[in-house]
Design a protein around this motif. Structure first.
Motif, short mmCIF file in Angstrom:
data_model
loop_
_atom_site.label_atom_id
_atom_site.label_comp_id
_atom_site.label_asym_id
_atom_site.label_seq_id
_atom_site.Cartn_x
_atom_site.Cartn_y
_atom_site.Cartn_z
N GLU A 154 0.83 -1.21 0.00
CA GLU A 154 0.00 0.00 0.00
C GLU A 154 0.87 1.26 0.00
O GLU A 154 0.56 2.22 -0.69
CB GLU A 154 -0.95 0.00 1.20
N LEU A 155 1.93 1.24 0.79
CA LEU A 155 2.85 2.38 0.82
C LEU A 155 3.47 2.59 -0.56
O LEU A 155 3.50 3.72 -1.07
CB LEU A 155 3.97 2.13 1.85
N LEU A 156 3.92 1.51 -1.17
CA LEU A 156 4.53 1.60 -2.50
C LEU A 156 3.53 2.13 -3.51
O LEU A 156 3.85 3.03 -4.29
CB LEU A 156 5.06 0.23 -2.94
N LEU B 196 4.10 5.62 -5.54
CA LEU B 196 4.23 5.61 -7.00
C LEU B 196 3.19 6.51 -7.66
O LEU B 196 3.49 7.20 -8.64
CB LEU B 196 4.12 4.18 -7.54
N ILE B 197 1.99 6.54 -7.11
CA ILE B 197 0.97 7.44 -7.65
C ILE B 197 1.38 8.89 -7.38
O ILE B 197 1.32 9.74 -8.26
CB ILE B 197 -0.41 7.13 -7.04
N GLU C 17 14.40 7.53 -4.21
CA GLU C 17 13.95 7.80 -2.84
C GLU C 17 12.82 6.84 -2.43
O GLU C 17 12.73 6.47 -1.26
CB GLU C 17 13.57 9.25 -2.60
N VAL C 18 12.02 6.39 -3.37
CA VAL C 18 10.97 5.42 -3.06
C VAL C 18 11.61 4.06 -2.75
O VAL C 18 11.23 3.39 -1.79
CB VAL C 18 9.95 5.30 -4.23
N LYS C 19 12.59 3.67 -3.55
CA LYS C 19 13.30 2.41 -3.31
C LYS C 19 13.97 2.43 -1.93
O LYS C 19 13.90 1.46 -1.17
CB LYS C 19 14.37 2.17 -4.38
N LYS C 20 14.62 3.56 -1.61
CA LYS C 20 15.32 3.69 -0.33
C LYS C 20 14.35 3.60 0.85
O LYS C 20 14.64 2.95 1.85
CB LYS C 20 16.10 5.00 -0.28
N GLU C 21 13.20 4.27 0.73
CA GLU C 21 12.24 4.24 1.82
C GLU C 21 11.70 2.83 2.04
O GLU C 21 11.57 2.36 3.18
CB GLU C 21 11.07 5.19 1.55
N LEU C 22 11.41 2.13 0.96
CA LEU C 22 10.91 0.76 1.08
C LEU C 22 11.96 -0.14 1.71
O LEU C 22 11.65 -0.93 2.61
CB LEU C 22 10.53 0.26 -0.31
#
Length: 103
Positions: A33-35, A39-40, A84-89
């Motif tokens: 859900e976070l991802l 992404l949206i 930054e999305v990859k790092k947060e995940l």
């Protein structure tokens, strides 16, 4: 050579155990859900949608199967995910693993 095989088997077993724990605790669903939201938020979904349209336009609708489209857009989709999305995940996964290690 047996050492490498044993290591691969151990790694596969560890990944399966982690996956199971993430599913059991609901963490996998929370991360999905976070991802999805990230992404949206960053426009990834819109970029990929535009890329799909371009692929279909270029190849022609009658010449593109769903499998072809998936094969074509998957590498582009991965490439478009912001660092930054990859790092947060990854950070969330590491925190989950650290929490599990202390239980």
């Amino acid at each position: 050579m047996a050492e490498l095989s044993d290591r691969k088997h151990h790694d596969a077993k560890m990944r399966a155990t982690i996956h199971q724990k993430m599913v059991e605790t609901g963490e996998k669903e929370r991360l999905k859900e976070l991802l999805r939201a990230k992404l949206i938020e960053c426009g990834w979904r819109d970029q990929l949608k535009a890329y799909c349209k371009e692929v279909v336009r270029t190849k022609g609708l009658e010449h593109v199967t769903v499998d072809d489209l998936v094969a074509e857009i998957t590498p582009k989709g991965r490439e478009l995910v912001p660092d930054e999305v990859k790092k947060e995940l990854l950070q969330r996964i590491r925190a989950f693993l650290a929490d599990q290690a202390t239980i």
